[in-house]
Design a protein around this motif. Sequence first.
Motif, PDB file in Angstrom:
ATOM      1  N   VAL A  93     -10.415   9.140   5.618  1.00 52.91           N
ATOM      2  CA  VAL A  93     -10.247   7.733   5.237  1.00 52.91           C
ATOM      3  C   VAL A  93      -9.742   7.633   3.797  1.00 52.91           C
ATOM      4  O   VAL A  93      -8.838   6.848   3.489  1.00 52.91           O
ATOM      5  CB  VAL A  93     -11.575   6.967   5.409  1.00 52.91           C
ATOM      6  N   VAL A  94     -10.329   8.433   2.914  1.00 55.99           N
ATOM      7  CA  VAL A  94      -9.906   8.437   1.506  1.00 55.99           C
ATOM      8  C   VAL A  94      -8.450   8.865   1.389  1.00 55.99           C
ATOM      9  O   VAL A  94      -7.657   8.250   0.665  1.00 55.99           O
ATOM     10  CB  VAL A  94     -10.817   9.371   0.679  1.00 55.99           C
ATOM     11  N   LEU A  95      -8.087   9.920   2.098  1.00 53.53           N
ATOM     12  CA  LEU A  95      -6.709  10.422   2.054  1.00 53.53           C
ATOM     13  C   LEU A  95      -5.728   9.366   2.542  1.00 53.53           C
ATOM     14  O   LEU A  95      -4.671   9.148   1.935  1.00 53.53           O
ATOM     15  CB  LEU A  95      -6.596  11.691   2.901  1.00 53.53           C
ATOM     16  N   LEU A  96      -6.082   8.683   3.626  1.00 59.86           N
ATOM     17  CA  LEU A  96      -5.211   7.634   4.153  1.00 59.86           C
ATOM     18  C   LEU A  96      -5.117   6.455   3.187  1.00 59.86           C
ATOM     19  O   LEU A  96      -4.048   5.861   3.015  1.00 59.86           O
ATOM     20  CB  LEU A  96      -5.734   7.161   5.514  1.00 59.86           C
TER      21      LEU A  96
ATOM     22  N   PRO B 242       0.605   3.737  -1.368  1.00 58.64           N
ATOM     23  CA  PRO B 242       2.067   3.778  -1.506  1.00 58.64           C
ATOM     24  C   PRO B 242       2.787   2.754  -0.637  1.00 58.64           C
ATOM     25  O   PRO B 242       3.775   2.156  -1.063  1.00 58.64           O
ATOM     26  CB  PRO B 242       2.418   5.210  -1.074  1.00 58.64           C
ATOM     27  N   ALA B 243       2.271   2.550   0.587  1.00 58.58           N
ATOM     28  CA  ALA B 243       2.905   1.574   1.474  1.00 58.58           C
ATOM     29  C   ALA B 243       2.799   0.170   0.899  1.00 58.58           C
ATOM     30  O   ALA B 243       3.778  -0.596   0.894  1.00 58.58           O
ATOM     31  CB  ALA B 243       2.265   1.633   2.860  1.00 58.58           C
TER      32      ALA B 243
ATOM     33  N   ILE C 276      -7.507   1.560  -4.805  1.00 58.62           N
ATOM     34  CA  ILE C 276      -6.352   1.646  -3.900  1.00 58.62           C
ATOM     35  C   ILE C 276      -5.365   0.528  -4.192  1.00 58.62           C
ATOM     36  O   ILE C 276      -4.149   0.743  -4.277  1.00 58.62           O
ATOM     37  CB  ILE C 276      -6.825   1.604  -2.428  1.00 58.62           C
ATOM     38  N   VAL C 277      -5.892  -0.691  -4.389  1.00 60.27           N
ATOM     39  CA  VAL C 277      -5.024  -1.817  -4.749  1.00 60.27           C
ATOM     40  C   VAL C 277      -4.392  -1.573  -6.120  1.00 60.27           C
ATOM     41  O   VAL C 277      -3.204  -1.857  -6.336  1.00 60.27           O
ATOM     42  CB  VAL C 277      -5.825  -3.132  -4.741  1.00 60.27           C
ATOM     43  N   ALA C 278      -5.182  -1.027  -7.041  1.00 60.84           N
ATOM     44  CA  ALA C 278      -4.661  -0.731  -8.374  1.00 60.84           C
ATOM     45  C   ALA C 278      -3.531   0.292  -8.306  1.00 60.84           C
ATOM     46  O   ALA C 278      -2.491   0.137  -8.967  1.00 60.84           O
ATOM     47  CB  ALA C 278      -5.782  -0.209  -9.272  1.00 60.84           C
TER      48      ALA C 278
END
Length: 460
Positions: free
Chosen positions: A9-12, A19-20, A74-76
């Motif tokens: 989950v972390v990797l995804l 990036p997406a 992740i948002v950052a």
Amino acid sequence: MMDLVKALVVLLGYGVAAPALGMFIARSRTGQRVCFCLMIFMTSWHPSKLTLMLDSIELYRGHTRGFQFCIIEIVALALILSAGRQRPLGFPWRPPGLGLWLGYCALSMISIIPAMDKVFVLMAVVKFSKIILIYIAAYYALRDEKDLQWMFYTIVGMLVLQAVVALKMRYLDGRWQINGWFEHQNPLAIWTYVCSLPLLSAALAPQTSKRDTLVYLGGFAAAGLLILLTVSRAGLAAFAVGAVAVTGLAALRGVSAKVIGVAAAGAVGAIAAALVALGSLHARLAEVDEHKTDMDLRAILIEQCKAMLHDSSLGVGWNNYGLANSRPRGKYSAILEEWDESRGFRVYDENYYENPLTESLYWLVLAETGYPGYIGFVLFLAATLWWCARCTFHFWRSPAGHFAGSLLVVLVLLYLHGTVERVLTQTKNLSEWLFFTGCLARIEMCRRRGRNLEAQDNNI
């Protein structure tokens, strides 16, 4: 097996979703603003909805309970990547203060040498090094005064939401000290005054429209209600002193009908709030003896810190305080046990396996990371205060100056609050602080380059 699923989950999240999302918002100012505001909004979410732990040690009393990964990061990361695709060649990529924070983390990591559990140190290294993504993202995302307006509207929304949650807890659930979506009422009180004082400053700015002023004041009123419902004495004092200081700064810029009206309304609101909260205040006064014992305990925990620092100038290891001050491995539990014996208590081993951490942020840093980590930490704090002061006077009458002035008040209160609360170890308060200091770094860079924070200036 569960850790493998979490790792996937972390990797995804960090390797695919960020990036997406970054590519998706790279050419959309609206998308970037939404993500910018989402970062601050997520600091109000329940902790279980924000973080995921690998090698989790949930029963540990320390400030880092596993290898922590956070959705705000992740948002950052997405915002940082979007900036990389869009910013012009002359853009200064390294935010002011980035080297200071990473230096603090590096100096704190030296404490791995004397640490009782070196994995616990690595957990803290991962948490505190990685969370700087929020700081960098806020620096990249804040580009003009419109971004500030978006941020303030988001703050109003989350304060009103938390006020509704707090009212439900008080009057439907029958709870007394309200913690909202936070671990405890004190972090909620700190979070509230940190985000509400800039809102008050924006409401007092002469450039702010009447509509926005009313909206901002509505959010500030919700913050006042939240503070009252937490029944946090330190939080209430910081909120009141901060409101007076922010209003005073506005008056120094020029006494206007708006400033006089807000000050008068604030005085009436304070009196009304005091009358409404009278019952709670009486209840708190009835706890004087309990509070005295609590203060004595705080002093004993500081004595533990002093003993740790005396034995090792490098500390006992980042995130190792909970091991060093508790049985069966920590010899410093004896200090607490001797204090209990002096009060007539019998010492049972099983009562000292999870001793509390010191409430002083600064003594905790000293005890865990020694003098090197403490110096690195204080240097970063001092830099943020210096930027606030310089930007306040440099942009004296502009929205950026109002914002920097409010942050000066906030940071002084927050850093003083650190003497009695571990305010900057918990993920939500830490994330909120780094978000605002990242915005401050952006304004400081504008000051250094002689530019204003305005929509036409995209080269900073």
